[in-house]
Design an enzyme around this catalytic site. Structure first.
Site, PDB file in Angstrom:
ATOM      1  N   CYS A   2      59.750  31.971  72.130  1.00  0.00           N
ATOM      2  CA  CYS A   2      59.992  32.763  73.336  1.00  0.00           C
ATOM      3  C   CYS A   2      58.882  32.560  74.346  1.00  0.00           C
ATOM      4  O   CYS A   2      57.894  31.870  74.108  1.00  0.00           O
ATOM      5  CB  CYS A   2      60.088  34.245  72.963  1.00  0.00           C
ATOM      6  SG  CYS A   2      61.272  34.599  71.651  1.00  0.00           S
ATOM      7  N   LEU A  51      64.425  32.800  72.753  1.00  0.00           N
ATOM      8  CA  LEU A  51      65.144  31.730  72.073  1.00  0.00           C
ATOM      9  C   LEU A  51      65.488  32.290  70.698  1.00  0.00           C
ATOM     10  O   LEU A  51      64.619  32.497  69.867  1.00  0.00           O
ATOM     11  CB  LEU A  51      64.274  30.477  71.944  1.00  0.00           C
ATOM     12  CG  LEU A  51      64.884  29.296  71.178  1.00  0.00           C
ATOM     13  CD1 LEU A  51      66.133  28.779  71.883  1.00  0.00           C
ATOM     14  CD2 LEU A  51      63.860  28.169  71.012  1.00  0.00           C
ATOM     15  N   ILE A  53      66.338  32.807  67.024  1.00  0.00           N
ATOM     16  CA  ILE A  53      66.167  32.040  65.786  1.00  0.00           C
ATOM     17  C   ILE A  53      66.520  32.891  64.568  1.00  0.00           C
ATOM     18  O   ILE A  53      67.228  32.464  63.671  1.00  0.00           O
ATOM     19  CB  ILE A  53      64.713  31.532  65.650  1.00  0.00           C
ATOM     20  CG1 ILE A  53      64.312  30.693  66.875  1.00  0.00           C
ATOM     21  CG2 ILE A  53      64.545  30.739  64.362  1.00  0.00           C
ATOM     22  CD1 ILE A  53      65.084  29.406  67.044  1.00  0.00           C
ATOM     23  N   GLY A  76      56.925  33.873  68.819  1.00  0.00           N
ATOM     24  CA  GLY A  76      56.528  33.249  67.567  1.00  0.00           C
ATOM     25  C   GLY A  76      57.480  33.518  66.428  1.00  0.00           C
ATOM     26  O   GLY A  76      58.615  33.969  66.619  1.00  0.00           O
ATOM     27  N   GLU A  77      56.995  33.224  65.232  1.00  0.00           N
ATOM     28  CA  GLU A  77      57.729  33.486  64.001  1.00  0.00           C
ATOM     29  C   GLU A  77      56.736  33.971  62.944  1.00  0.00           C
ATOM     30  O   GLU A  77      55.677  33.367  62.768  1.00  0.00           O
ATOM     31  CB  GLU A  77      58.434  32.219  63.472  1.00  0.00           C
ATOM     32  CG  GLU A  77      59.475  31.632  64.390  1.00  0.00           C
ATOM     33  CD  GLU A  77      60.737  32.475  64.497  1.00  0.00           C
ATOM     34  OE1 GLU A  77      60.918  33.386  63.655  1.00  0.00           O
ATOM     35  OE2 GLU A  77      61.526  32.218  65.423  1.00  0.00           O
ATOM     36  N   ASP A 100      61.787  39.962  62.859  1.00  0.00           N
ATOM     37  CA  ASP A 100      60.355  40.010  62.554  1.00  0.00           C
ATOM     38  C   ASP A 100      59.578  40.760  63.634  1.00  0.00           C
ATOM     39  O   ASP A 100      58.472  41.248  63.388  1.00  0.00           O
ATOM     40  CB  ASP A 100      59.780  38.612  62.347  1.00  0.00           C
ATOM     41  CG  ASP A 100      60.013  37.675  63.519  1.00  0.00           C
ATOM     42  OD1 ASP A 100      60.826  38.002  64.406  1.00  0.00           O
ATOM     43  OD2 ASP A 100      59.398  36.589  63.539  1.00  0.00           O
ATOM     44  N   ILE A 291      60.955   8.521  67.415  1.00  0.00           N
ATOM     45  CA  ILE A 291      60.832   7.802  68.673  1.00  0.00           C
ATOM     46  C   ILE A 291      60.035   6.529  68.424  1.00  0.00           C
ATOM     47  O   ILE A 291      59.005   6.550  67.758  1.00  0.00           O
ATOM     48  CB  ILE A 291      60.125   8.665  69.734  1.00  0.00           C
ATOM     49  CG1 ILE A 291      61.048   9.797  70.198  1.00  0.00           C
ATOM     50  CG2 ILE A 291      59.678   7.828  70.917  1.00  0.00           C
ATOM     51  CD1 ILE A 291      62.249   9.345  70.998  1.00  0.00           C
ATOM     52  N   GLY A 364      54.742  17.301  61.381  1.00  0.00           N
ATOM     53  CA  GLY A 364      53.684  17.015  60.407  1.00  0.00           C
ATOM     54  C   GLY A 364      52.297  17.231  60.955  1.00  0.00           C
ATOM     55  O   GLY A 364      51.319  16.756  60.366  1.00  0.00           O
TER      56      GLY A 364
END
Length: 632
Positions: A2, A51, A53, A76-77, A100, A291, A364
């Site tokens: 967000c 956004l 999720i 965030g999450e 959350d 890519i 990663g």
């Protein structure tokens, strides 16, 4: 994922115009295309772009407590929010959503700032407590999610996820920080303790700011730091098993999503490890994308294809070429501040590719900083061993003379470019490392900047923050100190900023499982020999992943996500190189025009490789035009 923004009056609680908060949040619509909200009360206003999720039908923000005395806007999450929720419910908290976000409201009431150590996740949030008349702003441990703030002329505090959110408020003064320009040329990015706009601050990673009405603005409080001063005990086999457990936990905890999820796959050790563990945990084929480049020396798509085949992923790829150059206008808008890590271009492209099929993608990022994967760690450790063999004065004299007489040969093969090694050995370790992680060195900057610009810096030097971080690091070994400085400065300033801005530009949530704080804390306790052994970085991680990945992935030479910009500026972008070094920046008066022009001609002729400096100049020009209306 967000975007957030808001206003808080520290003194008299004046009314907040909701239209002003709305403007600050709407300019960040790319961070949250699924919904928006504005909430205002006397002396405070919070805004949010969402956004979706988790809990797609609920979780709207700003979110209020049932009695409407606590309000929060959050980006965030929190991956362990269900565990924290259960603990709060035992204490009597009653939840109305499965989001959350609500954990933050009840957690604040139960524990205050001590809520933060209980959270495993990436986040930046602002929480208003009407009873305490406070605004509590916090940022996650490593700085995955951004938070900018500034004090306005009327004494109020404005905050936003991105700089453009602050600048949408007409009360924010727009004046360039020349110290930040110095930082940018030295490092290739503007670090978290600086900002392109003077007077704007970024809440440091692992910190919080508790603003209380009627009291002066305090300094941020550090609530988490990484400690390299302790060493784990036990066998290598035990450490290897712990490594796999932490890696697996980091990946699986970040696979929780109510929307389609996938992964970036470069074919390197880190992204391949993430995909391997995702495939192990998922009943369905993992969605992956990569890519490549139009330069074979920089292209890794062959390795990505090998991993995709090995784990039967649904894999897609695209190629980035010099004709992608017009996309830098999009990047300049996404970053606000100048950002010269040229891998931002392919990162944005891979985010675009991922967003076609998923809303969340695992990356990663982080393993190189935690487990000593960069080549510079190997060089730094070897140089420190040499420094320890001779007195400092003798070392400085011998290697200083060698550095003076040895020619600079950008055109020569790597093994013949000894000048930089001699220069590093003539310096103390922290100073040498501060220069090694930079882009444009102090000598080049001294020649490039005009006398008036250098006078305005008042002695500020970008490398000093890195030297200070290394000298003050909770560490035992020179490698510890280098990694600590990278985790505190390079990681949030470059790597995480790049991933956040490029992913959010296309409304994609990027998650970094290798930055799970439990894995980071474990890595910091490893003996040096388990991080760097025989010239091999990430030694223990590679050993732990031998059960999953072939040796030609684990032990091949690291390429990195490098864009071939030097070749581009001698080819398709040669005219751009000439323009940026001859006709741009005259309005600023910051540069010596003769030196600037020589940068262009030397690069074109092949006498010097100024590709990265040219990219810095291009990105700076774009940012200055967007933020301040400055043009060449």
């Amino acid at each position: 994922m967000c975007g957030i923004a808001g206003l808080f009056h520290l003194g008299t609680p004046k009314p907040v115009d909701p239209a002003r908060v709305r403007a600050m949040i709407d300019i960040q619509a790319h961070r949250g295309p699924d919904g928006s909200g504005v909430w205002v009360a006397q002396g405070v206003g919070l805004g949010h772009r969402r956004l979706s999720i988790i809990d797609l039908g609920g979780g709207a923000q700003p979110m209020l407590s049932p009695d409407e005395r606590v309000a929060v806007t959050y980006n965030g999450e929190i991956y362990n929010f269900r565990e924290v929720r259960r603990e709060l419910e035992v204490g009597g908290a009653e939840f109305r959503t499965d989001s959350d976000t609500e954990v933050l409201i009840h957690g604040w009431r139960a524990w205050g700032p001590e809520l933060l150590p209980r959270l495993n996740g990436m986040f930046a949030f602002a929480l208003f407590d009407a009873d305490r008349q406070t605004l509590f702003m916090a940022r996650d441990r490593l700085g995955v999610k951004p938070l900018h703030y500034t004090r306005l002329a009327d004494g109020s505090i404005a905050f936003a996820s991105e700089l453009k959110g602050l600048l949408a408020n007409p009360a924010v003064r727009r004046e360039p920080s020349l110290q930040a320009i110095e930082d940018y040329f030295a490092l290739g990015y503007i670090p978290d303790d600086a900002c392109l706009v003077a007077g704007v601050q970024k809440l440091p990673a692992g910190s919080y700011l508790l603003l209380e009405r009627g009291k002066p603005e305090p300094a941020p409080v550090t609530w988490w730091d990484v400690d390299f001063s302790q060493r784990t005990t036990g066998s290598t086999r035990d450490a290897e098993e712990q490594m796999r457990t932490h890696l697996r936990d980091g990946v699986t905890s970040r696979m929780v999503s109510d929307v389609p999820l996938g992964a970036f796959l470069s074919g390197g050790v880190d992204s391949s490890s993430v995909v391997a563990l995702m495939a192990e945990a998922s009943p369905n084929a993992v969605q992956t994308c990569s890519i490549g480049f139009d330069s074979a020396a920089h292209d890794e798509t062959h390795y990505a294809a090998l991993i995709a085949k090995r784990f039967a992923t649904n894999h897609r790829k695209r190629i980035v070429a010099a004709d992608d150059f017009p996309a830098i206008d999009v990047l300049a808008n996404a970053f606000d501040e100048p950002f010269a890590d040229a891998s931002a271009l392919p990162t944005w492209r891979v985010c675009q590719l991922a967003r076609e099929t998923v809303t969340v993608a695992l990356s990663g990022d982080g393993a190189d900083e935690i487990f000593a994967g960069y080549r510079r760690y190997k060089f730094q450790s070897a140089e420190e061993r040499v420094r320890g063999l001779m007195p400092a004065d003798f070392r400085r004299s011998i290697f200083g003379k060698l550095a003076h007489y040895y020619p600079k040969a950008d055109w020569a093969p790597q093994k013949f470019r000894a000048k930089s090694t001699f220069e590093a050995l003539a310096r103390d370790g922290d100073e040498a490392y501060a220069r090694a992680v930079g882009v444009t060195g102090p000598e080049m900057r001294a020649a490039l900047f005009s006398p008036s610009f250098k006078a305005a810096l008042q002695g500020h030097r970008a490398e000093d923050r890195i030297v200070a971080a290394m000298r003050n690091a909770p560490a035992r070994d020179p490698l510890d100190r280098a990694q600590y400085a990278d985790l505190k400065i390079w990681l949030p300033g470059d790597i995480l900023t790049k991933v956040d801005r490029t992913s959010m530009a296309v409304s994609l949530e990027a998650r970094e499982p290798l930055l799970d704080h439990r894995l980071v804390e474990f890595g910091a306790t490893l003996p040096v020999s388990l991080r760097l052994r025989g010239g091999t970085g990430k030694w223990l991680m590679k050993k732990a992943m031998q059960k999953y990945l072939p040796d030609d992935i684990l032990y091949r030479q690291k390429m990195g996500f490098v864009t071939p910009i030097s070749a581009w500026f001698r080819g398709a972008l040669a005219e751009e190189a000439t323009r940026i070094t001859t006709t741009a920046f005259a309005e600023t008066g910051w540069f010596d025009p003769v030196v600037l022009a020589k940068v262009g001609t030397d690069h074109a002729s092949g006498v010097r490789d100024h590709g990265r400096l040219l990219w810095q100049l291009v990105m700076l020009e774009k940012s200055l035009a967007r933020v301040f209306g400055l043009h060449g």
